[in-house]
Design an enzyme around this catalytic site. Sequence first.
Site, PDB file in Angstrom:
ATOM      1  N   GLU A  95       2.998   2.825   6.280  1.00  0.00           N
ATOM      2  CA  GLU A  95       3.169   1.439   6.699  1.00  0.00           C
ATOM      3  C   GLU A  95       3.428   0.531   5.500  1.00  0.00           C
ATOM      4  O   GLU A  95       4.257  -0.379   5.560  1.00  0.00           O
ATOM      5  CB  GLU A  95       1.933   0.965   7.460  1.00  0.00           C
ATOM      6  N   ASP A 135       0.815  -1.212   0.000  1.00  0.00           N
ATOM      7  CA  ASP A 135       0.000   0.000   0.000  1.00  0.00           C
ATOM      8  C   ASP A 135       0.850   1.265   0.000  1.00  0.00           C
ATOM      9  O   ASP A 135       2.027   1.241   0.380  1.00  0.00           O
ATOM     10  CB  ASP A 135      -0.930   0.004   1.216  1.00  0.00           C
TER      11      ASP A 135
END
Length: 984
Positions: free
Chosen positions: A114, A110
């Site tokens: 993170e 993504d």
Amino acid sequence: MDTRSDVPTQGKGKTTGKSLLIVESPSKVKTIGGYLGDAYVVESSMGHIRDLPQPSELPAELKKTPVGKLAVDIDQGFEPYYVVNPDKKKKVTELKRLLKECDALYLATDADREGEAIAWHLLEVLKPKVPVHRVTFPEITKEAVERGFENVRSIDDSLVDAQETRRVLDRIYGYELSPVLWRKVSQGLSAGRVQSVATRLVVERERERMKFRSAQYWDLAGIFETKASESFKAKLSALDGMRVASGKDFADSGELKQSARAKVAHLDEETARGLVSALEGSEFSVSSVETKPYTRRPAAPFTTSTLQQESARKLRFSSRSTMQVAQRLYENGYITYMRTDSVALSDQAVNAARAQATELYGADHVPSKPRLYASKSKNAQEAHEAIRPAGDSFRTPAAVKSRLSSDEFRLYELIWKRTVASQMADAKGQTASIKLEAQTNDSRTAEFSASGTVITFRGFMAAYEEGKDAARDAEDAKDGDDKRLPNMAEGDRLTGRDIEANAHETSPPPRYTEASLVKAMDDLGIGRPSTYAAVISTIMDRGYVNNRSGSLVPSWTAFSVVRLLEEHFSRYVDYEFTAEMEEDLDRIARGEEQRTDWLTGFYFGNASRNGLKPIVENLGEIDARAVNSIEITDGVTLRVGRYGPYLETGGTVDEDTGEIKDPIRANVPSDLAPDELTAEKAAELIEQGKADGRELGTNPENGRTILAKDGRFGPYVTEVVPEPTEEELANQPVEYYKNGKPKPPKKPKKEKPRTASLLKSMSLQTVTLEDALKLLSLPRVVGTDDEGTEITAQNGRYGPYLKKGTDSRSLSSEEQIFSITVDEALAIYAQPKQRGRAAAKPPLAELGKDPSNDKPIVIKDGRFGPYVTDGETNVTVPRSETVESMTHTRAVELLADKRAKGPVKKKSGTAKKSGTTKKTATKKTAAKKTAAKKTSTTKSSSASGTKKTSAAKSTATKSSGTKSVTSKSASKSTASKSTASKDH
């Protein structure tokens, strides 16, 4: 930003023409693989592959180094000591094998911090010898995937640094503050950078409710009719030119606010009822009519925060459920990425929304120009789009309904409506405000008011209308209801009827719901919206907050924790300071600040701030008794004890120690909310506490005293076992050492007193000696069956029952324990057993197959509540979640966590092993430890352009072998993003 993806190195041997593309979630693999074809091997990392271990699980040679305290090398630039999660080792091996067969590596995790960190960890562990590329997909559609490959880039070091700083920061915060809570409040508690601040918000709201004192006020309302026989309702708004007081004019103390005292008329019952009488026969006329145009704009498209708020209001989803369902919708190509602070839409999305609105609602419902939205969040991070339906053209809810589960459909429909409505025209209408006047028969002027809104053009409201949180004052909320008023002009005569005096009471500040807590944290800039679901789940799992009918109620333990943190670590639960930390992390993400410098200032301190370490080291003495005490009323104090909260009053003060001797104590019921513990309720519990330890009499069989007491699990009776006499102590058998010397006499083991819980029909205040003796006599022998097997009647945890051997049968009432006959018992046993192995209950829910072993996952109802199982591994559904909210993704995550932790170690209470066996086991254990020395995978420079690492870190790595360390905290296996927020 580095250029690590431009390394031209090729793998050894013959090229295959294939590329390995790694995503986070297995749900994306099939969809993306279908778009890319045979030229790509698409595989999932199953979320994070590395994390910080628990310090207790570090190799022995590292435990005494600076790394040993936090699994972070504080002295070497806060370098984290990462380990591969135990349950991800097979996955890493598989990815390495696939990489050997490919000519290029695409990291497609993504596009947030993170995801960037996960891509970096993959790069560090896989150590590719082929070109590496970073690619992101804001949505899982063919068009988005194609556009993603048009914008290939390298890994963004600044984003990785920001995420790593967050992870290290949360570890430092939790591991430095939690031990203070263990020592001063209770073992097993935890502090967290965001969770503690969220808990403080909930506790502060409960404090406001505890201080609140209701106030009563009265007003009048009546029905008014025009000459055309049209009627409407109006309320008294002013008396002799002075506004009539309403709920908003009162302070939480129950008194009129200082600013309102000279400006409002506070009606009591006598005045209100007298006014009703004085208005009998009075004529009413319209004193003013005011009409204004009404315009209402559509709400902006969803961000992570607003999606959680709205789904809580309209769908009754918890924050966690919302994110789980949204994750599935994203991974399966139905919506864009669901972790975003942005309200902006791409040009393709704007065109798609306008086209769909025109098609479904007409061209007049779409403005001439596209609507543009700007984020109001001061901490808005990565430049994602808002959450919207995926694709360059939207699929209507009806078009996807057959392919989605019920929850997925409802959330998709909500997102679709909000997105389409955001590009539609304003709602238009008219707002009318009318005032009526009448003279009373005692020459006072009473003014009544009514208002209403008429929507003449619905615009975006044809597609969607935003929900609202509950108003504090129900009466004030009703005033805002839209209603249509008759056409009237100033001077018109009206007839009044059914005029009544109504009493109202002010309401305390409403408790937070998940939706309003998310909004409060978002408004304050605390944490990241993508972590709110995990934060709320954490404070509920820790027992700080309980969900009562949708409202968040803090426990008394939360009061103690928040008080300790406020008094001794005030900066670290300060809302503004916590928000500033988010801004600092944003600066690191933008490359404007260095992670090492920032962490050094946070931990050690600098010219502008005190550090956490010196504060912890110089805390001084904390009075644990004071921290765990809350004064309820004069002379009555609530204490938070090891076994729960209790009230304490009376007693005498010991002159030497200052401790209170022989106070009266009373347990506080676990289902009693803090604001419900009023002075009256405290007095009631104290009276009950006086009965605690109430002497009922003497057992005629053994002469022992029988007491009635209130315990942690409810009222019970018990007998007092006397202390051994001097004669009994003197008659103890003498034991000798090997040298022949006698051992000191042992104190005889005290006999365990008999106890029995009261029946539901009994109370602590009225239970008698006869009742107690009957309870203590249980189990009662009812008789025997034809084979001589004894049948007993007993009272158990789950109610009254019969027992014959290993066969138990429930009784219908507690009274049957003492009255049932052997014939009645045999008749019960003659009936087929309703529960047990022969009558297995069906699953509560079926969630599909586990991707790790292809076994079906179901939720079953167990003795201790519902649990998730795949037939081999069982895990209890957490307290903060429900069976209805449990999703396939969450169930897979829970099972993976349980497997990673391994079987529960049983306490050794069986026969002792021989010395030979012990030695052999010890040798084997030592051999295993020697063979299993682990290493940290460091940030070393490689062909792919990875980060440089300190020499000290490299030395530690060399000394710890070649494999990664086993770690409980590193065993979080998830396709979603639970790991990043677990220290919150």
